[in-house]
Structure formats: C-alpha cells, structure tokens
Design a protein around this motif. Sequence first.
Motif, PDB file in Angstrom:
ATOM      1  N   ILE A 100       0.832  -1.213   0.000  1.00  0.00           N
ATOM      2  CA  ILE A 100       0.000   0.000   0.000  1.00  0.00           C
ATOM      3  C   ILE A 100       0.869   1.267   0.000  1.00  0.00           C
ATOM      4  O   ILE A 100       0.431   2.330  -0.424  1.00  0.00           O
ATOM      5  N   GLY A 101       2.118   1.138   0.431  1.00  0.00           N
ATOM      6  CA  GLY A 101       3.001   2.296   0.454  1.00  0.00           C
ATOM      7  C   GLY A 101       3.850   2.445  -0.795  1.00  0.00           C
ATOM      8  O   GLY A 101       4.570   3.434  -0.929  1.00  0.00           O
ATOM      9  N   GLY A 102       3.772   1.478  -1.694  1.00  0.00           N
ATOM     10  CA  GLY A 102       4.567   1.563  -2.923  1.00  0.00           C
ATOM     11  C   GLY A 102       6.046   1.784  -2.638  1.00  0.00           C
ATOM     12  O   GLY A 102       6.729   2.484  -3.376  1.00  0.00           O
ATOM     13  N   GLY A 103       6.556   1.215  -1.559  1.00  0.00           N
ATOM     14  CA  GLY A 103       7.974   1.363  -1.230  1.00  0.00           C
ATOM     15  C   GLY A 103       8.221   2.371  -0.109  1.00  0.00           C
ATOM     16  O   GLY A 103       9.306   2.413   0.454  1.00  0.00           O
ATOM     17  N   LEU A 104       7.244   3.178   0.208  1.00  0.00           N
ATOM     18  CA  LEU A 104       7.403   4.119   1.332  1.00  0.00           C
ATOM     19  C   LEU A 104       6.644   3.584   2.542  1.00  0.00           C
ATOM     20  O   LEU A 104       5.715   2.784   2.394  1.00  0.00           O
ATOM     21  N   PRO A 105       7.042   4.010   3.757  1.00  0.00           N
ATOM     22  CA  PRO A 105       6.432   3.426   4.954  1.00  0.00           C
ATOM     23  C   PRO A 105       5.007   3.909   5.212  1.00  0.00           C
ATOM     24  O   PRO A 105       4.789   5.101   5.422  1.00  0.00           O
ATOM     25  N   VAL A 106       4.069   2.988   5.144  1.00  0.00           N
ATOM     26  CA  VAL A 106       2.661   3.280   5.420  1.00  0.00           C
ATOM     27  C   VAL A 106       2.041   2.086   6.124  1.00  0.00           C
ATOM     28  O   VAL A 106       2.343   0.943   5.795  1.00  0.00           O
ATOM     29  N   GLY A 107       1.177   2.347   7.059  1.00  0.00           N
ATOM     30  CA  GLY A 107       0.327   1.306   7.623  1.00  0.00           C
ATOM     31  C   GLY A 107      -1.102   1.836   7.555  1.00  0.00           C
ATOM     32  O   GLY A 107      -1.318   3.054   7.564  1.00  0.00           O
ATOM     33  N   ALA A 108      -2.062   0.944   7.437  1.00  0.00           N
ATOM     34  CA  ALA A 108      -3.450   1.394   7.389  1.00  0.00           C
ATOM     35  C   ALA A 108      -4.346   0.322   7.972  1.00  0.00           C
ATOM     36  O   ALA A 108      -3.962  -0.856   8.019  1.00  0.00           O
ATOM     37  N   PHE A 109      -5.496   0.739   8.445  1.00  0.00           N
ATOM     38  CA  PHE A 109      -6.485  -0.245   8.857  1.00  0.00           C
ATOM     39  C   PHE A 109      -7.863   0.245   8.447  1.00  0.00           C
ATOM     40  O   PHE A 109      -8.084   1.434   8.219  1.00  0.00           O
ATOM     41  N   GLY A 110      -8.763  -0.708   8.289  1.00  0.00           N
ATOM     42  CA  GLY A 110     -10.115  -0.342   7.885  1.00  0.00           C
ATOM     43  C   GLY A 110     -11.071  -1.435   8.309  1.00  0.00           C
ATOM     44  O   GLY A 110     -10.646  -2.507   8.757  1.00  0.00           O
ATOM     45  N   GLY A 111     -12.356  -1.146   8.200  1.00  0.00           N
ATOM     46  CA  GLY A 111     -13.314  -2.165   8.586  1.00  0.00           C
ATOM     47  C   GLY A 111     -14.735  -1.659   8.539  1.00  0.00           C
ATOM     48  O   GLY A 111     -15.022  -0.653   7.873  1.00  0.00           O
ATOM     49  N   ARG A 112     -15.588  -2.350   9.246  1.00  0.00           N
ATOM     50  CA  ARG A 112     -17.018  -2.018   9.239  1.00  0.00           C
ATOM     51  C   ARG A 112     -17.238  -0.583   9.710  1.00  0.00           C
ATOM     52  O   ARG A 112     -16.568  -0.119  10.645  1.00  0.00           O
ATOM     53  N   ALA A 113     -18.206   0.087   9.074  1.00  0.00           N
ATOM     54  CA  ALA A 113     -18.476   1.492   9.392  1.00  0.00           C
ATOM     55  C   ALA A 113     -18.733   1.677  10.890  1.00  0.00           C
ATOM     56  O   ALA A 113     -18.238   2.620  11.518  1.00  0.00           O
ATOM     57  N   GLU A 114     -19.445   0.740  11.457  1.00  0.00           N
ATOM     58  CA  GLU A 114     -19.809   0.822  12.879  1.00  0.00           C
ATOM     59  C   GLU A 114     -18.554   0.939  13.765  1.00  0.00           C
ATOM     60  O   GLU A 114     -18.537   1.666  14.760  1.00  0.00           O
ATOM     61  N   ILE A 115     -17.486   0.209  13.363  1.00  0.00           N
ATOM     62  CA  ILE A 115     -16.244   0.242  14.147  1.00  0.00           C
ATOM     63  C   ILE A 115     -15.444   1.497  13.798  1.00  0.00           C
ATOM     64  O   ILE A 115     -14.929   2.186  14.683  1.00  0.00           O
ATOM     65  N   MET A 116     -15.356   1.816  12.509  1.00  0.00           N
ATOM     66  CA  MET A 116     -14.567   2.983  12.091  1.00  0.00           C
ATOM     67  C   MET A 116     -15.145   4.286  12.662  1.00  0.00           C
ATOM     68  O   MET A 116     -14.406   5.250  12.865  1.00  0.00           O
ATOM     69  N   LYS A 117     -16.452   4.264  12.923  1.00  0.00           N
ATOM     70  CA  LYS A 117     -17.095   5.465  13.493  1.00  0.00           C
ATOM     71  C   LYS A 117     -16.597   5.746  14.912  1.00  0.00           C
ATOM     72  O   LYS A 117     -16.841   6.820  15.476  1.00  0.00           O
ATOM     73  N   MET A 118     -15.936   4.761  15.512  1.00  0.00           N
ATOM     74  CA  MET A 118     -15.392   4.948  16.858  1.00  0.00           C
ATOM     75  C   MET A 118     -14.179   5.886  16.856  1.00  0.00           C
ATOM     76  O   MET A 118     -13.731   6.347  17.893  1.00  0.00           O
ATOM     77  N   LEU A 119     -13.623   6.134  15.650  1.00  0.00           N
ATOM     78  CA  LEU A 119     -12.425   6.974  15.574  1.00  0.00           C
ATOM     79  C   LEU A 119     -12.779   8.459  15.638  1.00  0.00           C
ATOM     80  O   LEU A 119     -13.833   8.872  15.153  1.00  0.00           O
ATOM     81  N   GLN A 127      -6.480   8.412  16.913  1.00  0.00           N
ATOM     82  CA  GLN A 127      -5.336   7.747  16.271  1.00  0.00           C
ATOM     83  C   GLN A 127      -4.557   8.814  15.520  1.00  0.00           C
ATOM     84  O   GLN A 127      -5.109   9.508  14.663  1.00  0.00           O
ATOM     85  N   ALA A 128      -3.286   8.980  15.861  1.00  0.00           N
ATOM     86  CA  ALA A 128      -2.492  10.014  15.210  1.00  0.00           C
ATOM     87  C   ALA A 128      -1.010   9.655  15.275  1.00  0.00           C
ATOM     88  O   ALA A 128      -0.610   8.765  16.022  1.00  0.00           O
ATOM     89  N   GLY A 129      -0.214  10.323  14.481  1.00  0.00           N
ATOM     90  CA  GLY A 129       1.232  10.112  14.501  1.00  0.00           C
ATOM     91  C   GLY A 129       1.876  11.115  13.572  1.00  0.00           C
ATOM     92  O   GLY A 129       1.219  11.631  12.665  1.00  0.00           O
ATOM     93  N   THR A 130       3.176  11.393  13.808  1.00  0.00           N
ATOM     94  CA  THR A 130       3.882  12.382  12.987  1.00  0.00           C
ATOM     95  C   THR A 130       3.718  12.067  11.500  1.00  0.00           C
ATOM     96  O   THR A 130       3.498  12.940  10.681  1.00  0.00           O
ATOM     97  N   LEU A 131       3.843  10.773  11.159  1.00  0.00           N
ATOM     98  CA  LEU A 131       3.818  10.399   9.745  1.00  0.00           C
ATOM     99  C   LEU A 131       2.460   9.867   9.293  1.00  0.00           C
ATOM    100  O   LEU A 131       2.342   9.354   8.184  1.00  0.00           O
ATOM    101  N   SER A 132       1.435   9.973  10.131  1.00  0.00           N
ATOM    102  CA  SER A 132       0.111   9.494   9.722  1.00  0.00           C
ATOM    103  C   SER A 132      -0.379  10.327   8.551  1.00  0.00           C
ATOM    104  O   SER A 132      -0.350  11.566   8.600  1.00  0.00           O
ATOM    105  N   LEU A 136       3.638  12.391   0.972  1.00  0.00           N
ATOM    106  CA  LEU A 136       4.513  11.709   0.013  1.00  0.00           C
ATOM    107  C   LEU A 136       4.168  10.217  -0.063  1.00  0.00           C
ATOM    108  O   LEU A 136       4.001   9.650  -1.144  1.00  0.00           O
ATOM    109  N   ALA A 137       4.042   9.588   1.124  1.00  0.00           N
ATOM    110  CA  ALA A 137       3.726   8.157   1.156  1.00  0.00           C
ATOM    111  C   ALA A 137       2.343   7.887   0.566  1.00  0.00           C
ATOM    112  O   ALA A 137       2.134   6.903  -0.149  1.00  0.00           O
ATOM    113  N   MET A 138       1.392   8.784   0.843  1.00  0.00           N
ATOM    114  CA  MET A 138       0.030   8.610   0.298  1.00  0.00           C
ATOM    115  C   MET A 138       0.065   8.677  -1.228  1.00  0.00           C
ATOM    116  O   MET A 138      -0.536   7.846  -1.922  1.00  0.00           O
TER     117      MET A 138
END
Length: 258
Positions: A100-119, A127-132, A136-138
């Motif tokens: 998913i990063g095409g060679g650059l550092p990326v992590g991602a998660f996804g799922g049911r709307a009901e769970i993602m709405k908790m974010l 959920q946050a981070g300097t490189l989130s 460039l990675a996106m």
Amino acid sequence: MPEDFTKHTLVSPLDDIEAVRTIFDKHGSDVAGVIIEPVPANNGLLLQSKEFLEFLREITETYQSLLIFDEVISGFRVAAGGAVEHYGIAPDLCTYGKVIGGGLPVGAFGGRAEIMKMLAPGGPVYQAGTLSGNPLAMACGLGRLDCLEKNSLWKKLDRKTSEFVGTVTNAIGDTPAQAVSIGSIFWLSLQKNCPARAEDISPESTKKYADLFKKALDAGIYLAPSAYEVGFISSAHSRDELTTAAKELGKIVSSVCR
Ligand SMILES: Cc1ncc(COP(=O)(O)O)c(C=O)c1O
C-alpha cells in the motif's frame, strides 16, 4: 513482550478448528477478537484451509467478538482486495502495509463502518502520529495501486508466479520438497508435506535451506536469508529470468534435499 501484555492473549495453532473451538468453549464471552494473517506469510507460507477461515468468521459472529485479518503481507498481493477477496470472507477489521506504500512506509487499517465510526472526530478513539497520512507516502501508495490496476498487474503477477512455481515443481521432480504460491507470494518448503502450521516446519528443513541459500546465491539467485521468509514475484522480473531461475532453483532444491 512483557507478560502483562501476553497474559491477555491466547495463542491457538493455525488451521486447527478444534483448538479454536476449545478456546471459545472456555473463554468465549471474554474473547474480544481473533487476529490472524489469513495468508500466514511471516513464518513460511502456511496456507490455511478456506473451511478454517470460514469457521473463524462463524465462531466470532456467534460470540460477538471481532475477526481481524492482518493483511500487511497478503493485502494487494493476493488480489486487489487481498485475502478478503480471494477467500470471499469479510472480517470486521483489516490491517495493511507494505504494498500500500509503494515502497514508502505506510500502515493502514479499515473495517465495518460501525467500528470505524469509533475513531475521532466522530468517536472517542484518537489515532495520530507524525507520519500518519504523510502526503509523500500517500501519493506514492496511490500511484502504485493505480499502476497495478491500470496495467492488470495482479493478473499478470498471478500468472508469472504460477508459471515460476510450476517450473520449480517440475524441476524438483520427486524430491521431498515443495514450491507453493498464492498471488505473487511464493515459498520453498524443504520437506515432504507442505505445513499449514509453524510447528510443522521441520528443523532439518531450515538447515537444508542454509545450504540452498548459498548454492542459489552462487547461481545468481538471491533468496531471503531465512527459511521462514517468503519470496515475491515482481513486475520487473522478466519471463526469461524467471524460467532460468526456476529451473536452476529446482535443481538446487533436489541436490540439497536428497
Ligand atoms: C504480517 C505482518 N503484520 C504486521 C507487521 C508489522 O507491520 P509494521 O512494521 O508496518 O507495523 C508485519 C511487518 O513485517 C507483518 O509482516
């Protein structure tokens, strides 16, 4: 890993319906979720039966716990929709990385709307981070996925990998070893039966792999330096290179496993 963390985790063997059922029988109402690489590729390529993965979906639904697929390796490699698409099983959450990063550092998660709405900002989980969401990675990841899709690379990679593994298999002949693959992931298992569980990988096969690695390197084929690492076929590998490498690898596997 501190025991304070591991004490909250129960470990079950892979591809073992009864072992998982026993855990749920005993602890079912306390099991928050089941996490599995649907295509375990971090410890050899331990292909699971579809029946086992379907069972995990059923039992987690029964006990209202989450089914979480770790697709960090299999995501975007096994198919555009990863193992979820390949097996036709929808987990509650999925994690992604690598491709998913095409060679650059990326992590991602996804799922049911009901769970993602908790974010946040909709929900209480921040959920946050300097490189989130690093721009460039996106951009690199999106470009990579676009390229895979536009050029039908998944289909091409699948075909190339099956041909590669087929040629290795022919060259191995009746030697007690296997070349296995799924999507563009392959693995050489240097024992008679292809394991579906880590504990079924024989210690002798890992010793043979050290020999295989050196001989392959001498022949110009650079494999990963561990029997537990899988290999990946890329669009940059030409058919000729793959055929030559597969025939050579088959011969080397035969010589180290006899
Ligand atoms: C299957 C699997 N899950 C999770 C991870 C961890 O990913 P990250 O290093 O992006 O946190 C890895 C890393 O290699 C992995 O192979």
